[in-house]
Scaffold this motif. Structure first.
Motif, PDB file in Angstrom:
ATOM      1  N   LEU A  98      43.444  35.843  22.751  1.00 54.06           N
ATOM      2  CA  LEU A  98      44.107  36.867  23.568  1.00 54.06           C
ATOM      3  C   LEU A  98      43.076  37.894  24.060  1.00 54.06           C
ATOM      4  N   ASN A  99      42.211  38.306  23.159  1.00 55.48           N
ATOM      5  CA  ASN A  99      41.146  39.241  23.520  1.00 55.48           C
ATOM      6  C   ASN A  99      40.238  38.674  24.597  1.00 55.48           C
ATOM      7  N   THR A 100      39.946  37.378  24.490  1.00 56.98           N
ATOM      8  CA  THR A 100      39.061  36.747  25.478  1.00 56.98           C
ATOM      9  C   THR A 100      39.751  36.689  26.837  1.00 56.98           C
ATOM     10  N   ILE A 101      41.040  36.311  26.857  1.00 55.51           N
ATOM     11  CA  ILE A 101      41.764  36.237  28.136  1.00 55.51           C
ATOM     12  C   ILE A 101      41.761  37.604  28.816  1.00 55.51           C
ATOM     13  N   LEU A 102      41.879  38.653  28.001  1.00 52.78           N
ATOM     14  CA  LEU A 102      41.986  40.011  28.558  1.00 52.78           C
ATOM     15  C   LEU A 102      40.652  40.761  28.484  1.00 52.78           C
ATOM     16  N   GLU A 103      39.586  39.996  28.441  1.00 50.29           N
ATOM     17  CA  GLU A 103      38.255  40.569  28.281  1.00 50.29           C
ATOM     18  C   GLU A 103      37.947  41.658  29.310  1.00 50.29           C
ATOM     19  N   ARG A 104      38.384  41.394  30.550  1.00 50.02           N
ATOM     20  CA  ARG A 104      38.024  42.333  31.624  1.00 50.02           C
ATOM     21  C   ARG A 104      39.108  43.374  31.897  1.00 50.02           C
ATOM     22  N   GLU A 105      40.137  43.370  31.090  1.00 53.92           N
ATOM     23  CA  GLU A 105      41.230  44.342  31.284  1.00 53.92           C
ATOM     24  C   GLU A 105      41.261  45.266  30.070  1.00 53.92           C
ATOM     25  N   GLU A 106      40.269  46.145  29.996  1.00 53.23           N
ATOM     26  CA  GLU A 106      40.118  46.957  28.771  1.00 53.23           C
ATOM     27  C   GLU A 106      41.328  47.823  28.467  1.00 53.23           C
ATOM     28  N   VAL A 129      53.683  34.266  38.305  1.00 49.16           N
ATOM     29  CA  VAL A 129      52.881  35.457  38.623  1.00 49.16           C
ATOM     30  C   VAL A 129      52.245  35.295  40.005  1.00 49.16           C
ATOM     31  N   THR A 130      52.162  36.394  40.730  1.00 53.53           N
ATOM     32  CA  THR A 130      51.498  36.359  42.039  1.00 53.53           C
ATOM     33  C   THR A 130      50.017  36.084  41.850  1.00 53.53           C
ATOM     34  N   ARG A 131      49.535  35.000  42.487  1.00 53.15           N
ATOM     35  CA  ARG A 131      48.084  34.768  42.352  1.00 53.15           C
ATOM     36  C   ARG A 131      47.345  35.075  43.649  1.00 53.15           C
ATOM     37  N   GLY A 132      48.079  35.373  44.724  1.00 59.05           N
ATOM     38  CA  GLY A 132      47.477  35.777  45.985  1.00 59.05           C
ATOM     39  C   GLY A 132      48.477  35.570  47.104  1.00 59.05           C
ATOM     40  N   ALA A 136      42.068  41.707  45.377  1.00 60.75           N
ATOM     41  CA  ALA A 136      41.554  41.029  44.176  1.00 60.75           C
ATOM     42  C   ALA A 136      41.628  41.906  42.916  1.00 60.75           C
ATOM     43  N   PRO A 137      41.152  43.150  42.968  1.00 54.11           N
ATOM     44  CA  PRO A 137      41.196  43.955  41.734  1.00 54.11           C
ATOM     45  C   PRO A 137      42.625  44.202  41.242  1.00 54.11           C
ATOM     46  N   ALA A 138      43.597  44.174  42.160  1.00 53.12           N
ATOM     47  CA  ALA A 138      44.996  44.386  41.765  1.00 53.12           C
ATOM     48  C   ALA A 138      45.604  43.099  41.208  1.00 53.12           C
ATOM     49  N   LEU A 139      45.211  41.962  41.788  1.00 56.70           N
ATOM     50  CA  LEU A 139      45.792  40.674  41.364  1.00 56.70           C
ATOM     51  C   LEU A 139      45.397  40.304  39.937  1.00 56.70           C
ATOM     52  N   TRP A 140      44.140  40.553  39.595  1.00 53.18           N
ATOM     53  CA  TRP A 140      43.616  40.062  38.313  1.00 53.18           C
ATOM     54  C   TRP A 140      44.360  40.555  37.071  1.00 53.18           C
ATOM     55  N   PRO A 141      44.660  41.856  36.958  1.00 50.23           N
ATOM     56  CA  PRO A 141      45.385  42.280  35.753  1.00 50.23           C
ATOM     57  C   PRO A 141      46.717  41.558  35.601  1.00 50.23           C
ATOM     58  N   GLY A 142      47.429  41.327  36.717  1.00 51.95           N
ATOM     59  CA  GLY A 142      48.718  40.625  36.666  1.00 51.95           C
ATOM     60  C   GLY A 142      48.536  39.192  36.213  1.00 51.95           C
ATOM     61  N   VAL A 143      47.537  38.529  36.813  1.00 54.76           N
ATOM     62  CA  VAL A 143      47.287  37.122  36.482  1.00 54.76           C
ATOM     63  C   VAL A 143      46.859  36.994  35.016  1.00 54.76           C
ATOM     64  N   ASN A 144      45.954  37.849  34.578  1.00 54.07           N
ATOM     65  CA  ASN A 144      45.490  37.755  33.186  1.00 54.07           C
ATOM     66  C   ASN A 144      46.580  38.138  32.185  1.00 54.07           C
ATOM     67  N   PHE A 145      47.425  39.062  32.571  1.00 59.10           N
ATOM     68  CA  PHE A 145      48.571  39.446  31.747  1.00 59.10           C
ATOM     69  C   PHE A 145      49.487  38.222  31.562  1.00 59.10           C
ATOM     70  N   ALA A 146      49.795  37.547  32.662  1.00 59.04           N
ATOM     71  CA  ALA A 146      50.659  36.363  32.611  1.00 59.04           C
ATOM     72  C   ALA A 146      50.007  35.257  31.781  1.00 59.04           C
ATOM     73  N   TRP A 407      47.493  28.044  31.315  1.00 56.25           N
ATOM     74  CA  TRP A 407      46.957  29.410  31.396  1.00 56.25           C
ATOM     75  C   TRP A 407      45.438  29.369  31.526  1.00 56.25           C
ATOM     76  N   GLN A 408      44.847  28.250  31.117  1.00 58.77           N
ATOM     77  CA  GLN A 408      43.383  28.166  31.144  1.00 58.77           C
ATOM     78  C   GLN A 408      42.824  28.092  32.563  1.00 58.77           C
ATOM     79  N   THR A 409      43.582  27.465  33.471  1.00 56.68           N
ATOM     80  CA  THR A 409      43.019  27.250  34.813  1.00 56.68           C
ATOM     81  C   THR A 409      43.588  28.192  35.880  1.00 56.68           C
ATOM     82  N   LEU A 410      44.615  28.938  35.533  1.00 51.74           N
ATOM     83  CA  LEU A 410      45.224  29.836  36.531  1.00 51.74           C
ATOM     84  C   LEU A 410      44.236  30.928  36.948  1.00 51.74           C
ATOM     85  N   LYS A 411      44.125  31.087  38.284  1.00 53.97           N
ATOM     86  CA  LYS A 411      43.167  32.061  38.820  1.00 53.97           C
ATOM     87  C   LYS A 411      43.804  32.851  39.949  1.00 53.97           C
TER      88      LYS A 411
END
Ligand code: KG4
Ligand code: ZN
Length: 419
Positions: A98-106, A129-132, A136-146, A407-411
């Protein structure tokens, strides 16, 4: 199928839960919750969305928005107290991943960990989840959360296209005059769909669900962007679309109250000004749009007026009303032209600008006159502007076409296209 959805493509943090059934032929949706947390206050001082502030605000709000969405859908259940205090049943490696998935969402990371410790996995079948497309900076927290939730709860997750969400908003409510039991979606094609939002102005020809052909789009600014920029020039505030609509409405009521004969068009009393703005590309032999010139025309007009006098409230209202009308004229003309040429059985509107009351009223009237045999659809205003319910519906359709991905490949893909 119960679907939890998440949307963070721009400046709304949104989550929703819906029940979907009927597949691609007779889709029906029941909305269990629809939570939208707006960031308008954060971006207002800047007159537009600041991507990094949006990213931060999404991270701050996502867990709370999710909690509300699950609560309203009656799907939020606490873990027993003993487990919250001492979550030994869950192996440490699970938290590490979980920590790794959310690595960039401190900011989001500790909130997610707290959430999954406190609450049980909800009874849902899919996370969408919306992937696009989006920022980009707004999409990532949503995608990583999902991704994090999908991993931790062991649920399938699917990336939805934000534009497909806007289109799908048209199927969320029962269609007036048509019983649910009689709904056969294949009878509605071909569809001409106009997407008008802050980021897009596109005319889409749909020959089936998920079968999109882009027949025209803006070459520069989107219609909503034009409103946002014009509102800034006129000092009307942010977001510009609703501000322009309100100011235009003021002008209209002033005309209604005015007895002056000359005041019927955008003529400003006691001045030499009669406001007229261009209808860009209205006569072009294609379905493309261009709105950046309209904003520039407003800018020049304002400069010209300010040489000889103050920009009064009345003048600003007239410019707002004429700008709104110019956009409406072009949108209606091109949409109905496309509807006729492609023999559309249905014409649909979607996107934030479709919440504009004047546009709704005028295009519905024009459709009644010019294409009386076509069905005309427009979503409820709350489903025109960004929300997660539409993403759940798009996720449902997408899940029928493609397998939910891991969840591993979703971008995230900021430039995702429809077709
Ligand atoms: O679909 P949306 O919420 O977000 C995007 O995907 O872009 O659309 C936002 C856009 C903004 O430009 C906003 O000014 C405009 O839709 N908008 C409106 C109205 N409500 C929102 N434009 C005109 N009239 C409205 N009532
Ligand atoms: Zn949107």
């Amino acid at each position: 199928m119960t679907i939890l959805s998440i949307e963070t493509s721009c400046d709304e943090t949104a989550a929703a839960v819906i029940e979907a059934e009927g597949g691609m032929s007779r889709p029906r949706f029941k909305i269990l919750s629809n939570i939208v947390s707006s960031q308008v206050k954060i971006h207002r001082p800047y007159g537009g969305v600041v991507p990094n502030l949006a990213k931060r605000a999404h991270q701050e709000n996502l867990a709370a928005v999710l909690k509300k969405a699950l609560e309203e859908a009656k799907l939020l259940k606490k873990n027993p107290k003993s487990e919250i205090r001492n979550p030994k049943q869950i192996p440490n490696t699970k938290y590490q991943i979980l920590n790794t998935i959310l690595e960039r969402e401190e900011i989001l990371r500790p909130k997610v960990i707290q959430f999954v410790k406190k609450y049980q996995a909800p009874k849902i079948d899919l996370i969408a989840v919306t992937r696009g497309p989006g920022l980009a900076p707004a999409l990532w927290p949503g995608v990583n959360f999902a991704r994090a939730l999908a991993y931790f709860w062991g649920k399938p997750v699917i990336g939805a296209n934000h534009l497909e969400g806007h289109i799908a908003a048209n199927w969320l409510m029962p269609i007036s005059g048509i019983k649910n039991s009689e709904l056969r979606i294949k009878n509605y094609f071909p569809i001409i769909c106009l997407i008008v939002s802050g980021g897009h102005t596109q005319l889409i020809l749909m020959k089936g669900l998920g079968k999109y052909k882009l027949i025209g789009e803006t070459r520069d600014d989107a219609a909503g962007e034009c409103f946002d920029k014009t509102a800034r020039i006129l000092g009307l505030g942010y977001p510009g679309g609703p501000a322009i609509a309100r100011t235009a409405e003021q002008w209209k009521s002033e005309i209604r109250n005015s007895k002056s004969e000359t005041n019927t068009k955008y003529k400003i009393p006691d001045t030499k000004y009669q406001i007229h703005l261009p209808r860009p590309m209205i006569n072009a032999k294609n379905y493309d749009f261009s709105f950046s010139g309209l904003k520039t025309a407003v800018l020049y007009l304002v400069k010209e007026i300010e040489k000889s006098q103050k920009l009064t409230e009345e003048i600003r209202a007239a410019i707002a009303a004429e700008c709104q009308q110019a956009v409406i004229d072009v949108l209606i003309f091109k949409t109905l032209k496309a509807a006729k040429n492609f023999r559309a059985k249905t014409v649909m509107l979607s996107g934030g600008v479709a919440a504009n009351k004047e546009l709704k009223r005028q295009i519905a009237d024009a459709a009644k006159k010019k294409i009386p045999n076509s069905l005309f659809l427009i979503p409820d205003s709350r489903f025109c502007t960004d929300n997660a319910v539409m993403i759940a519906a798009a996720g449902y359709f997408a899940s029928r076409r493609v397998k939910s991905i891991s969840w591993q490949t979703l971008k995230a893909d900021a430039n995702l296209r429809l077709a």
